[in-house]
Design a protein around this motif. Structure first.
Motif, mmCIF file in Angstrom:
data_model
loop_
_atom_site.group_PDB
_atom_site.id
_atom_site.type_symbol
_atom_site.label_atom_id
_atom_site.label_comp_id
_atom_site.label_asym_id
_atom_site.label_seq_id
_atom_site.Cartn_x
_atom_site.Cartn_y
_atom_site.Cartn_z
ATOM 1 N N ASP A 33 0.580 10.530 0.667
ATOM 2 C CA ASP A 33 -0.183 11.304 -0.326
ATOM 3 C C ASP A 33 0.725 12.057 -1.282
ATOM 4 O OD1 ASP A 33 -0.960 14.278 1.679
ATOM 5 O OD2 ASP A 33 0.876 13.136 1.404
ATOM 6 N N GLY A 34 2.024 11.789 -1.207
ATOM 7 C CA GLY A 34 2.973 12.429 -2.108
ATOM 8 C C GLY A 34 3.589 13.708 -1.579
ATOM 9 N N THR A 35 3.176 14.163 -0.402
ATOM 10 C CA THR A 35 3.812 15.354 0.173
ATOM 11 C C THR A 35 5.262 15.034 0.510
ATOM 12 O OG1 THR A 35 2.867 14.687 2.304
ATOM 13 C CG2 THR A 35 1.741 16.437 1.081
ATOM 14 N N ILE A 36 6.109 16.035 0.396
ATOM 15 C CA ILE A 36 7.552 15.845 0.548
ATOM 16 C C ILE A 36 8.110 16.826 1.565
ATOM 17 C CG2 ILE A 36 9.765 16.155 -0.641
ATOM 18 C CD1 ILE A 36 8.481 15.006 -3.148
ATOM 19 N N ALA A 37 9.077 16.357 2.332
ATOM 20 C CA ALA A 37 9.763 17.217 3.297
ATOM 21 C C ALA A 37 11.249 16.886 3.289
ATOM 22 C CB ALA A 37 9.184 17.023 4.694
ATOM 23 N N TYR A 38 12.051 17.905 3.563
ATOM 24 C CA TYR A 38 13.502 17.750 3.612
ATOM 25 C C TYR A 38 14.043 18.311 4.917
ATOM 26 C CZ TYR A 38 13.262 17.024 -1.457
ATOM 27 O OH TYR A 38 12.968 16.546 -2.715
ATOM 28 N N ALA A 39 15.153 17.759 5.351
ATOM 29 C CA ALA A 39 15.891 18.368 6.443
ATOM 30 C C ALA A 39 16.505 19.661 5.929
ATOM 31 C CB ALA A 39 16.976 17.420 6.932
ATOM 32 N N PRO A 40 16.604 20.689 6.763
ATOM 33 C CA PRO A 40 17.176 21.973 6.312
ATOM 34 C C PRO A 40 18.584 21.823 5.734
ATOM 35 C CG PRO A 40 16.087 22.255 8.414
ATOM 36 C CD PRO A 40 16.093 20.786 8.142
ATOM 37 N N SER A 41 19.339 20.880 6.239
ATOM 38 C CA SER A 41 20.730 20.734 5.798
ATOM 39 C C SER A 41 20.864 20.241 4.364
ATOM 40 C CB SER A 41 21.471 19.774 6.735
ATOM 41 O OG SER A 41 20.857 18.499 6.719
ATOM 42 N N VAL B 115 16.639 12.799 6.590
ATOM 43 C CA VAL B 115 17.130 13.536 5.425
ATOM 44 C C VAL B 115 15.958 14.026 4.580
ATOM 45 C CG1 VAL B 115 18.465 13.374 3.300
ATOM 46 C CG2 VAL B 115 19.281 12.237 5.380
ATOM 47 N N ALA B 116 15.084 13.127 4.174
ATOM 48 C CA ALA B 116 13.952 13.481 3.321
ATOM 49 C C ALA B 116 12.896 12.391 3.427
ATOM 50 C CB ALA B 116 14.399 13.644 1.866
ATOM 51 N N ALA B 117 11.656 12.762 3.155
ATOM 52 C CA ALA B 117 10.567 11.790 3.217
ATOM 53 C C ALA B 117 9.459 12.157 2.248
ATOM 54 C CB ALA B 117 10.016 11.697 4.638
ATOM 55 N N ILE B 118 8.706 11.128 1.840
ATOM 56 C CA ILE B 118 7.498 11.302 1.032
ATOM 57 C C ILE B 118 6.334 10.714 1.813
ATOM 58 C CG2 ILE B 118 6.287 10.617 -1.067
ATOM 59 C CD1 ILE B 118 8.839 10.529 -2.546
ATOM 60 N N GLY B 119 5.307 11.535 2.057
ATOM 61 C CA GLY B 119 4.127 11.036 2.735
ATOM 62 C C GLY B 119 3.313 10.115 1.841
ATOM 63 N N TYR C 261 0.829 -1.197 0.000
ATOM 64 C CA TYR C 261 0.000 0.000 0.000
ATOM 65 C C TYR C 261 0.863 1.245 0.000
ATOM 66 C CZ TYR C 261 -3.311 -3.580 1.393
ATOM 67 O OH TYR C 261 -4.057 -4.720 1.438
ATOM 68 N N ARG C 262 0.239 2.403 -0.096
ATOM 69 C CA ARG C 262 0.965 3.665 -0.079
ATOM 70 C C ARG C 262 1.334 4.006 1.351
ATOM 71 N NH1 ARG C 262 0.674 7.137 -4.530
ATOM 72 N NH2 ARG C 262 2.130 8.384 -3.308
ATOM 73 N N TRP C 263 2.580 3.909 1.672
ATOM 74 C CA TRP C 263 3.105 4.268 2.984
ATOM 75 C C TRP C 263 3.999 5.486 2.879
ATOM 76 C CZ3 TRP C 263 4.997 -0.605 6.135
ATOM 77 C CH2 TRP C 263 3.903 -1.439 6.361
ATOM 78 N N CYS C 264 4.313 6.072 4.002
ATOM 79 C CA CYS C 264 5.332 7.112 4.059
ATOM 80 C C CYS C 264 6.704 6.439 3.951
ATOM 81 C CB CYS C 264 5.221 7.883 5.365
ATOM 82 S SG CYS C 264 6.504 9.137 5.570
#
Length: 124
Positions: free
Chosen positions: A52-60, A46-50, A28-31
């Protein structure tokens, strides 16, 4: 059964690029996320994809690294550009069934499944 397997690590010069891959077996669609651990330091996100496709990065790494996902092939990627010696670490991919949409990098404790890691070494 969830299985994650990283590949693509290696050595690079400062300013260079590497691309990591993580083949996963998740129905299934997981983070999904990337973490790293440098010698003598704690593991950090470092980085992740939720899911639902949302994305986040560490500031570094924001602006230098790009996380992406091929749902057809079940592969998670991490494109790393403008590498610095500070990026030297073992990189792990991880999966979470408990995280949905994300606005920032989820904490390590939310991830239940981990790959074995791949070494990235950046020389100056």
């Amino acid at each position: 059964q969830v299985h994650l397997a990283e590949s693509g690590g290696g050595s690079a010069q400062a300013g260079g690029s590497l691309r990591l891959s993580c083949k996963y077996t998740i129905k299934y669609r997981w983070c999904l996320g990337w973490f790293r651990q440098a010698p003598g330091k704690e593991r950090e996100g470092v980085a992740a994809i939720g899911n639902d496709g949302t994305i986040a990065y560490a500031p570094s790494v924001k602006g230098r690294f790009t996380i992406s996902q091929d749902n057809t092939e079940s592969i998670l990627y991490l494109e790393m550009d403008s590498l610095t010696p500070g990026d030297t670490a073992i990189y792990y991919c991880a999966a979470s069934s408990r995280v949905a949409s994300i606005m920032s990098m989820p904490a390590e404790r939310w991830f239940d499944y981990w790959g074995q890691g791949t070494q990235v070494t950046v020389s100056s």
